[in-house]
Design a protein around this motif. Structure first.
Motif, PDB file in Angstrom:
ATOM      1  N   LEU A  18     -29.838  17.932  61.264  1.00  0.00           N
ATOM      2  CA  LEU A  18     -29.091  18.723  62.233  1.00  0.00           C
ATOM      3  C   LEU A  18     -27.612  18.387  62.156  1.00  0.00           C
ATOM      4  O   LEU A  18     -26.771  19.275  62.171  1.00  0.00           O
ATOM      5  CB  LEU A  18     -29.620  18.435  63.636  1.00  0.00           C
ATOM      6  CG  LEU A  18     -30.228  19.599  64.414  1.00  0.00           C
ATOM      7  CD1 LEU A  18     -30.763  19.170  65.725  1.00  0.00           C
ATOM      8  CD2 LEU A  18     -29.400  20.808  64.452  1.00  0.00           C
ATOM      9  N   ASP A  19     -27.281  17.097  62.057  1.00  0.00           N
ATOM     10  CA  ASP A  19     -25.884  16.690  61.960  1.00  0.00           C
ATOM     11  C   ASP A  19     -25.265  17.223  60.682  1.00  0.00           C
ATOM     12  O   ASP A  19     -24.122  17.676  60.680  1.00  0.00           O
ATOM     13  CB  ASP A  19     -25.769  15.159  62.002  1.00  0.00           C
ATOM     14  CG  ASP A  19     -26.129  14.602  63.374  1.00  0.00           C
ATOM     15  OD1 ASP A  19     -26.101  15.367  64.357  1.00  0.00           O
ATOM     16  OD2 ASP A  19     -26.456  13.404  63.444  1.00  0.00           O
ATOM     17  N   GLY A  20     -26.021  17.200  59.569  1.00  0.00           N
ATOM     18  CA  GLY A  20     -25.520  17.729  58.303  1.00  0.00           C
ATOM     19  C   GLY A  20     -25.284  19.226  58.371  1.00  0.00           C
ATOM     20  O   GLY A  20     -24.286  19.739  57.862  1.00  0.00           O
ATOM     21  N   THR A  21     -26.203  19.945  59.014  1.00  0.00           N
ATOM     22  CA  THR A  21     -26.045  21.382  59.181  1.00  0.00           C
ATOM     23  C   THR A  21     -24.823  21.681  60.031  1.00  0.00           C
ATOM     24  O   THR A  21     -24.032  22.572  59.713  1.00  0.00           O
ATOM     25  CB  THR A  21     -27.307  22.000  59.828  1.00  0.00           C
ATOM     26  OG1 THR A  21     -28.416  21.721  58.988  1.00  0.00           O
ATOM     27  CG2 THR A  21     -27.169  23.488  60.012  1.00  0.00           C
ATOM     28  N   HIS A  22     -24.672  20.935  61.116  1.00  0.00           N
ATOM     29  CA  HIS A  22     -23.515  21.136  61.989  1.00  0.00           C
ATOM     30  C   HIS A  22     -22.215  20.824  61.245  1.00  0.00           C
ATOM     31  O   HIS A  22     -21.234  21.556  61.383  1.00  0.00           O
ATOM     32  CB  HIS A  22     -23.625  20.279  63.256  1.00  0.00           C
ATOM     33  CG  HIS A  22     -22.485  20.490  64.182  1.00  0.00           C
ATOM     34  ND1 HIS A  22     -22.333  21.653  64.914  1.00  0.00           N
ATOM     35  CD2 HIS A  22     -21.419  19.712  64.475  1.00  0.00           C
ATOM     36  CE1 HIS A  22     -21.223  21.573  65.620  1.00  0.00           C
ATOM     37  NE2 HIS A  22     -20.652  20.407  65.376  1.00  0.00           N
ATOM     38  N   ALA A  23     -22.218  19.772  60.451  1.00  0.00           N
ATOM     39  CA  ALA A  23     -21.020  19.402  59.692  1.00  0.00           C
ATOM     40  C   ALA A  23     -20.670  20.487  58.675  1.00  0.00           C
ATOM     41  O   ALA A  23     -19.495  20.843  58.517  1.00  0.00           O
ATOM     42  CB  ALA A  23     -21.233  18.060  58.991  1.00  0.00           C
ATOM     43  N   MET A  24     -21.697  21.027  57.997  1.00  0.00           N
ATOM     44  CA  MET A  24     -21.449  22.097  57.036  1.00  0.00           C
ATOM     45  C   MET A  24     -20.904  23.336  57.746  1.00  0.00           C
ATOM     46  O   MET A  24     -19.968  23.970  57.282  1.00  0.00           O
ATOM     47  CB  MET A  24     -22.728  22.459  56.283  1.00  0.00           C
ATOM     48  CG  MET A  24     -22.468  23.443  55.175  1.00  0.00           C
ATOM     49  SD  MET A  24     -23.556  24.873  54.953  1.00  0.00           S
ATOM     50  CE  MET A  24     -24.253  25.277  56.475  1.00  0.00           C
ATOM     51  N   PHE A  25     -21.502  23.662  58.887  1.00  0.00           N
ATOM     52  CA  PHE A  25     -21.040  24.810  59.658  1.00  0.00           C
ATOM     53  C   PHE A  25     -19.580  24.608  60.081  1.00  0.00           C
ATOM     54  O   PHE A  25     -18.753  25.510  59.938  1.00  0.00           O
ATOM     55  CB  PHE A  25     -21.919  25.035  60.885  1.00  0.00           C
ATOM     56  CG  PHE A  25     -21.354  26.075  61.802  1.00  0.00           C
ATOM     57  CD1 PHE A  25     -21.525  27.420  61.524  1.00  0.00           C
ATOM     58  CD2 PHE A  25     -20.615  25.716  62.920  1.00  0.00           C
ATOM     59  CE1 PHE A  25     -20.968  28.388  62.347  1.00  0.00           C
ATOM     60  CE2 PHE A  25     -20.055  26.670  63.739  1.00  0.00           C
ATOM     61  CZ  PHE A  25     -20.239  28.011  63.460  1.00  0.00           C
ATOM     62  N   GLU A  26     -19.281  23.441  60.595  1.00  0.00           N
ATOM     63  CA  GLU A  26     -17.917  23.172  61.079  1.00  0.00           C
ATOM     64  C   GLU A  26     -16.913  23.242  59.931  1.00  0.00           C
ATOM     65  O   GLU A  26     -15.806  23.763  60.093  1.00  0.00           O
ATOM     66  CB  GLU A  26     -17.864  21.810  61.776  1.00  0.00           C
ATOM     67  CG  GLU A  26     -16.615  21.580  62.575  1.00  0.00           C
ATOM     68  CD  GLU A  26     -16.358  22.632  63.655  1.00  0.00           C
ATOM     69  OE1 GLU A  26     -15.173  22.976  63.851  1.00  0.00           O
ATOM     70  OE2 GLU A  26     -17.307  23.121  64.299  1.00  0.00           O
ATOM     71  N   LYS A  27     -17.292  22.732  58.770  1.00  0.00           N
ATOM     72  CA  LYS A  27     -16.412  22.793  57.598  1.00  0.00           C
ATOM     73  C   LYS A  27     -16.160  24.247  57.202  1.00  0.00           C
ATOM     74  O   LYS A  27     -15.023  24.635  56.914  1.00  0.00           O
ATOM     75  CB  LYS A  27     -17.030  22.021  56.435  1.00  0.00           C
ATOM     76  CG  LYS A  27     -16.176  22.003  55.207  1.00  0.00           C
ATOM     77  CD  LYS A  27     -16.835  21.215  54.083  1.00  0.00           C
ATOM     78  CE  LYS A  27     -15.948  21.300  52.853  1.00  0.00           C
ATOM     79  NZ  LYS A  27     -16.648  21.049  51.637  1.00  0.00           N
TER      80      LYS A  27
END
Length: 133
Positions: free
Chosen positions: A4-13
């Motif tokens: 979830l954190d990785g998905t959120h980080a990718m989304f934010e990027k």
């Protein structure tokens, strides 16, 4: 939780990339486009104006889609609501057009914005298609 954190980080990027590109396009239109077009022949000026609008359309579609996804991530909207056709990525017939045939007489900065906005639009198009899977 790491996924979830990785998905959120990718989304934010991706969101920050789109926001930055939108600002670059705004600055180009506000400060450089007129100068660039002044040296072009009338037909190339028209082409440049149309392609500049294509950049704007792409980035508008991308930002709208990303804002919907941001609302989902923040719990303001469900995934089911975000899957509504009205909230999906649109404009494929204009925004999805390849830049391979872009006139070489177009200003280099505009060509760069066209290429980068097309790459971003295609990436978001693939993410949008995942909603169907």
């Amino acid at each position: 939780m790491a996924r979830l954190d990785g998905t959120h980080a990718m989304f934010e990027k991706t969101y920050q990339e789109a926001l930055g590109l939108t600002r670059e396009a705004r600055d180009y239109v506000a400060f450089q486009e007129r100068r660039d077009q002044s040296s072009l022949v009338p037909l190339d000026q028209l082409t440049a104006s149309c392609e500049s609008m294509r950049v704007t359309a792409r980035l508008t579609q991308v930002m709208a889609w990303l804002l919907v996804q941001k609302a989902v991530h923040q719990g303001e909207m469900t995934r089911e609501q975000a899957a509504d056709p009205e909230l999906r990525l649109a404009g494929q017939h204009i925004c999805g057009v390849s830049n391979q045939q872009v006139n070489e007489t177009l200003p280099p900065r505009l060509r760069d914005l066209l290429e980068r906005s097309h790459q971003l639009y295609r990436r978001i198009e693939r993410l949008d298609a995942l909603m169907d899977g």
